[in-house]
Write an enzyme that holds these catalytic residues in place. Structure first.
Site, mmCIF file in Angstrom:
data_model
loop_
_atom_site.group_PDB
_atom_site.id
_atom_site.type_symbol
_atom_site.label_atom_id
_atom_site.label_comp_id
_atom_site.label_asym_id
_atom_site.label_seq_id
_atom_site.Cartn_x
_atom_site.Cartn_y
_atom_site.Cartn_z
ATOM 1 N N GLY A 8 0.877 -1.237 -0.022
ATOM 2 C CA GLY A 8 -0.128 0.075 -0.063
ATOM 3 C C GLY A 8 1.040 1.276 -0.241
ATOM 4 O O GLY A 8 0.431 2.206 0.629
ATOM 5 N N ALA A 9 2.047 1.361 -0.597
ATOM 6 C CA ALA A 9 2.856 2.306 -0.583
ATOM 7 C C ALA A 9 2.575 3.462 -1.450
ATOM 8 O O ALA A 9 3.106 4.760 -1.511
ATOM 9 C CB ALA A 9 4.407 2.010 -1.138
ATOM 10 N N GLY A 12 -0.652 7.871 1.159
ATOM 11 C CA GLY A 12 -1.199 7.656 2.723
ATOM 12 C C GLY A 12 0.020 7.116 3.562
ATOM 13 O O GLY A 12 1.117 7.716 3.602
ATOM 14 N N ARG A 33 -0.876 -0.851 -6.391
ATOM 15 C CA ARG A 33 -1.515 -1.362 -7.420
ATOM 16 C C ARG A 33 -1.316 -0.087 -8.712
ATOM 17 O O ARG A 33 -1.558 -0.275 -9.971
ATOM 18 C CB ARG A 33 -3.010 -1.122 -7.308
ATOM 19 C CG ARG A 33 -3.489 -2.518 -6.618
ATOM 20 C CD ARG A 33 -4.883 -2.483 -6.251
ATOM 21 N NE ARG A 33 -5.232 -1.422 -5.409
ATOM 22 C CZ ARG A 33 -6.428 -1.265 -4.831
ATOM 23 N NH1 ARG A 33 -7.389 -1.646 -5.372
ATOM 24 N NH2 ARG A 33 -6.499 0.002 -3.809
ATOM 25 N N TYR A 148 -15.487 -3.589 8.776
ATOM 26 C CA TYR A 148 -14.114 -2.952 8.898
ATOM 27 C C TYR A 148 -13.551 -3.135 10.114
ATOM 28 O O TYR A 148 -12.356 -3.532 10.350
ATOM 29 C CB TYR A 148 -14.408 -1.398 8.290
ATOM 30 C CG TYR A 148 -13.123 -0.634 8.681
ATOM 31 C CD1 TYR A 148 -12.051 -1.030 7.782
ATOM 32 C CD2 TYR A 148 -12.769 0.199 9.660
ATOM 33 C CE1 TYR A 148 -10.643 -0.485 7.839
ATOM 34 C CE2 TYR A 148 -11.262 0.505 9.671
ATOM 35 C CZ TYR A 148 -10.583 0.480 8.774
ATOM 36 O OH TYR A 148 -9.120 0.857 8.904
ATOM 37 N N VAL A 181 -6.781 9.448 10.405
ATOM 38 C CA VAL A 181 -5.535 10.073 9.705
ATOM 39 C C VAL A 181 -6.076 10.471 8.707
ATOM 40 O O VAL A 181 -6.821 10.080 7.563
ATOM 41 C CB VAL A 181 -4.688 8.860 9.462
ATOM 42 C CG1 VAL A 181 -3.442 9.422 8.883
ATOM 43 C CG2 VAL A 181 -4.334 7.808 10.654
ATOM 44 N N THR A 183 -5.978 10.903 5.110
ATOM 45 C CA THR A 183 -5.532 10.555 3.761
ATOM 46 C C THR A 183 -6.815 10.098 2.859
ATOM 47 O O THR A 183 -7.845 10.664 3.211
ATOM 48 C CB THR A 183 -4.986 9.200 4.227
ATOM 49 O OG1 THR A 183 -5.890 8.143 4.681
ATOM 50 C CG2 THR A 183 -3.623 9.268 5.203
ATOM 51 N N GLU A 184 -6.384 9.561 1.938
ATOM 52 C CA GLU A 184 -7.432 8.956 0.816
ATOM 53 C C GLU A 184 -8.427 8.020 1.578
ATOM 54 O O GLU A 184 -9.335 7.707 0.989
ATOM 55 C CB GLU A 184 -6.782 8.272 -0.080
ATOM 56 C CG GLU A 184 -5.979 9.299 -1.522
ATOM 57 C CD GLU A 184 -5.391 8.421 -2.280
ATOM 58 O OE1 GLU A 184 -5.404 7.099 -2.471
ATOM 59 O OE2 GLU A 184 -4.965 9.091 -3.180
HETATM 60 C C1 8X3 Z 1 -8.980 4.266 10.390
HETATM 61 C C2 8X3 Z 1 -9.495 4.682 11.766
HETATM 62 O O1 8X3 Z 1 -11.427 5.536 13.079
HETATM 63 O O2 8X3 Z 1 -11.610 5.834 10.694
HETATM 64 O O3 8X3 Z 1 -8.769 3.028 10.454
HETATM 65 O O4 8X3 Z 1 -11.872 3.865 11.490
HETATM 66 S S1 8X3 Z 1 -11.151 4.910 11.736
#
Ligand code: 8X3
Length: 248
Positions: A8-9, A12, A33, A148, A181, A183-184
Site C-alpha cells: 500500500g505504498a 497515505g 496497484r 471494517y 488519519v 489520507t485518501e
Molecule cells: C481508520 C480509523 O477511526 O476511521 O482505521 O476507523 S477509523
C-alpha cells in the site's frame, strides 16, 4: 544496507513510511496497484527502491511478486503490512456484501498472504520484523463500522498469534493502530464523495500520514532486543473510536 518492503505504498501511510524508512537508510521494495504513483515515490527517495505492482487480494499475484525479488532486494529485514481500505459505512442490514468481501479480502487475507510469503526467509535467517497496520477500529467497534472493525480486529489478533509463533526465531512482530488519519482513506470509504470524506476530519486535528510513519519509524529503529508489540496512535482530539472532541 537493510531492506524493507511496504504494501500500500502508493499513498497515505505507506507512502509516508517509505520516506521515513528511506531517511533511516533502508533499501525499499514498494508494493501497490498504481505504478505511476510508485514511480513518483521512488523518484523522491534517497535510497534505492524496487517496485512491485500487485493487488494484495490476489493470492497468486502476491506470491509471484515476492518470489520475483532478486538481489539485493530479496532479503527482507522489515515488512510493513499496510495495504488495506474501508468500503462503506452502513448499518449491517443495509451494507453491501461486496464491500464486506473487499474488506475481508484486502485487510485480512491480503495481510495474511504477504506475511506468509515472507515468513520462510525470515525464519530461515532467524531475523526480521513484521509490522501490521491495524486501526483503533480493531480495538473497539463503532456504529456502522461492523466488518471494517472486524477486519482490523483480525489484524490485531493475527499479529498476536504471529508474535507467538515467531518467538523462537527472534523475529519481531507488532502492530500499530491509528485513529483518524487524514489520507485518501475516507474518500475510498465513501466511494469518491469528497465532501462526506472531508467531514470526517472537520473541526478536529487528525493525525497525518507522517505522524503514523514517524511512529512506525520508532518501532523499526528500536534496538533489536526491543519489540514494540502494540501501539495505538490517536489524535489528541480523539479519545476512542467514536469519542471525538470536535471544536464548535
Ligand atoms: C481508520 C480509523 O477511526 O476511521 O482505521 O476507523 S477509523
Amino acid at each position: 544496507m537493510k531492506t524493507a518492503i511496504i504494501t500500500g505504498a502508493s499513498s497515505g501511510i505507506g507512502w509516508a513510511t517509505a520516506q521515513e524508512l528511506s531517511r533511516q537508510g533502508y533499501r525499499l521494495v514498494l508494493c501497490g496497484r498504481r505504478l505511476d504513483k510508485l514511480s513518483a515515490l521512488q523518484a523522491s527517495l534517497e535510497t534505492p527502491a524496487h517496485l512491485l505492482t500487485f493487488d494484495v487480494r490476489d493470492r497468486q499475484a502476491v506470491f509471484k511478486a515476492i518470489e520475483s525479488l532478486a538481489a539485493p532486494f530479496d532479503q527482507i529485514d522489515v515488512l510493513i503490512n499496510n495495504a488495506g481500505n474501508a468500503h462503506g459505512l452502513d448499518p449491517a442490514h443495509e451494507a453491501s456484501l461486496d464491500d464486506w468481501e473487499a474488506m475481508i479480502d484486502g485487510n485480512v487475507k491480503g495481510v495474511l498472504y504477504v506475511a506468509k510469503a515472507l515468513l520462510p526467509q525470515m525464519i530461515s535467517r532467524r531475523q526480521g520484523q513484521i509490522i501490521n497496520v491495524g486501526s483503533i477500529a480493531g480495538k473497539e467497534a463503532y456504529p456502522r463500522g461492523n466488518v471494517y472493525c472486524a477486519s482490523k480486529a483480525a489484524v490485531d489478533r493475527f499479529t498476536e498469534g504471529l508474535r507467538l509463533d515467531c518467538n523462537p526465531f527472534g523475529i519481531r512482530v507488532g502492530a500499530i493502530h491509528p485513529g483518524l488519519v487524514a489520507t485518501e482513506f475516507s474518500e475510498v470509504r465513501f466511494k469518491g464523495d469528497q465532501p462526506r470524506a472531508a467531514s470526517v476530519y472537520e473541526k478536529l486535528q487528525p493525525l497525518t500520514a507522517e505522524d503514523v510513519a514517524q511512529a512506525i519509524g520508532y518501532m523499526v529503529a528500536a534496538p533489536p532486543h526491543v519489540t514494540v508489540a502494540d501501539l495505538t496512535l490517536l489524535p489528541t482530539d480523539q479519545a476512542s473510536a467514536y469519542v471525538i472532541n470536535r471544536k464548535t
